[in-house]
Design an enzyme around this catalytic site. Structure first.
Site, mmCIF file in Angstrom:
data_model
loop_
_atom_site.group_PDB
_atom_site.id
_atom_site.type_symbol
_atom_site.label_atom_id
_atom_site.label_comp_id
_atom_site.label_asym_id
_atom_site.label_seq_id
_atom_site.Cartn_x
_atom_site.Cartn_y
_atom_site.Cartn_z
ATOM 1 N N GLU A 214 -41.202 -44.421 -76.324
ATOM 2 C CA GLU A 214 -42.439 -45.207 -76.326
ATOM 3 C C GLU A 214 -43.405 -44.895 -75.193
ATOM 4 O O GLU A 214 -44.625 -45.013 -75.371
ATOM 5 C CB GLU A 214 -42.100 -46.710 -76.315
ATOM 6 N N ASP B 210 -39.471 -51.376 -76.776
ATOM 7 C CA ASP B 210 -39.498 -52.752 -77.263
ATOM 8 C C ASP B 210 -38.269 -53.025 -78.140
ATOM 9 O O ASP B 210 -37.194 -52.574 -77.791
ATOM 10 C CB ASP B 210 -40.819 -53.022 -77.998
#
Length: 383
Positions: A145, A153
């Site tokens: 990410e 997340d």
């Protein structure tokens, strides 16, 4: 008509097989490497809720069709939705995904995830929270990410922070790619089974008439092996990883790695430094803080906080790096994102704080997770 189309999409993208007391869910978007779409997440959530209340279901197996388990959430679609209208559309996607992940983390029946291929981002969220995670020689895990302008997340601040030492900070900040042996060594996987033995394992699991984790584990153990770590594995360098990634700030981590490189000429170290230098500076800062906070929080608290963070990312008031990262990596594919702010020293603590604060929108609410009593079963596997 729209709801019928959506229902068909759900049924095509998540295949269901019933076998005695076992339910097998197969992610089926092979061209997209089984990236989780909104219909897929909706269907998985519905099925998991239904199975939990069905006494005829004792075990749920989740796997992917093709060469991936799941390469992540379909964030390119989220970005398109947000650009076309309201950021709340993106928030709805993440909210539903996090609710599914939380249900998996607190599930009262065993979930067996067969990770025979690529497991990235949202794919980790749909598997790592479950009781049993089976890696193979084809497994490839990453939380990439920070290279997209996002942060690890799907509850990653919970499971990464519970890996040995500071290996979670290393994997989360650099997006390092881990194979099946490394997944087992650090605890992301609970078992390692050679892919050639998976059909026999599944056949054995189909005969299960119990939700007792000890019974399930005994069955999987019969097909498992202890793979050796490759010579170039970063896991051999845990002392250096702990020394560097335990530092308080991203800048200090990077400086520590640069100092180590003077004496250590190893590929993983150079790759880690390059990954940090290429990643979104904003993403790196919020990711480090997220994992550090996750060490002290329960899984539900992690999801609520991460939802705040992702909503602030989608609003783009501090930085629009997520949209730029998706443009450069997923859409235009020029692999040359222009981050803004462009350097770590341009991001102060108050800017980072804003990602962890309630969203400044009178219609916005914190993530409301369903009431659960079961504690998550995240287990660290040891070589």
């Amino acid at each position: 008509m729209a709801s019928l189309t959506s229902k068909l999409a759900q049924e095509e993208q998540v295949l269901v097989e019933e076998n005695s007391f076992v339910r097998i869910l197969t992610l089926n978007r092979t061209k997209q490497l089984n990236a989780l779409s909104f219909p897929m997440i909706s269907r998985l959530l519905d099925l998991f809720q239904r199975y939990e209340n069905d006494s005829n279901v004792k075990l749920v197996i989740v796997k992917g069709k093709g060469r991936a388990f799941c390469a992540g959430g379909d964030v390119a679609a989220v970005v398109r939705d947000v650009k076309d209208g309201d950021w709340r559309l993106g928030a709805k996607f993440f909210g539903l995904e996090f609710t599914l992940n939380y249900l998996m983390a607190t599930y009262t029946k065993p979930q067996v995830s067969i990770l025979d291929g690529i497991v990235m981002g949202g794919g980790a969220g749909a598997s790592i929270h479950g009781r049993f995670r089976i890696a193979t020689e084809k497994s490839l895990f990453a939380m990439p990410e920070t290279a997209l302008g996002l942060f690890p997340d799907v509850g990653a601040s919970y499971f990464l922070s519970r890996l040995p030492g500071f290996f979670g900070e290393y994997a989360g900040l650099t997006g390092a790619r881990l194979d099946g042996a490394e997944m087992l060594a650090c605890g992301l996987a609970t078992h390692f089974v050679h892919s050639s033995r998976l059909p026999l394992l599944e056949e054995a699991l189909y005969k299960v008439d119990s939700s007792d984790p000890a019974i399930i584990s005994t069955i999987i153990d019969k097909f498992s092996q202890r793979p050796s770590l490759k010579d170039h594995s970063s896991y051999h360098w845990m002392d250096v990883i702990d020394k560097c990634f335990s530092r308080k700030t991203v800048e200090e981590i990077l400086s520590a790695l640069e100092r180590e490189r003077i004496n250590i000429q190893d590929a993983w170290l150079s790759e880690a430094i390059q990954s940090l230098k290429k990643a979104s500076p904003t993403s790196l800062k919020i990711s480090l803080r997220s994992i550090r906070e996750g060490r002290l929080q329960g899984v539900g608290q992690c999801f609520v906080r991460e939802f705040r963070m992702v909503c602030n990312v989608l609003k783009g008031e501090v930085s629009k790096d997520f949209f730029e990262g998706c443009r450069a990596i997923l859409l235009d594919k020029d692999k040359n994102p222009k981050w803004e702010p462009s350097k770590l020293n341009l991001i102060n603590d108050s800017m980072v704080d804003r990602y962890f604060s309630k969203v400044n929108d009178k219609e916005w609410e914190d993530l409301k997770l369903p009431a659960r009593s079961n504690l998550p079963a995240f287990a660290i596997a040891k070589l």
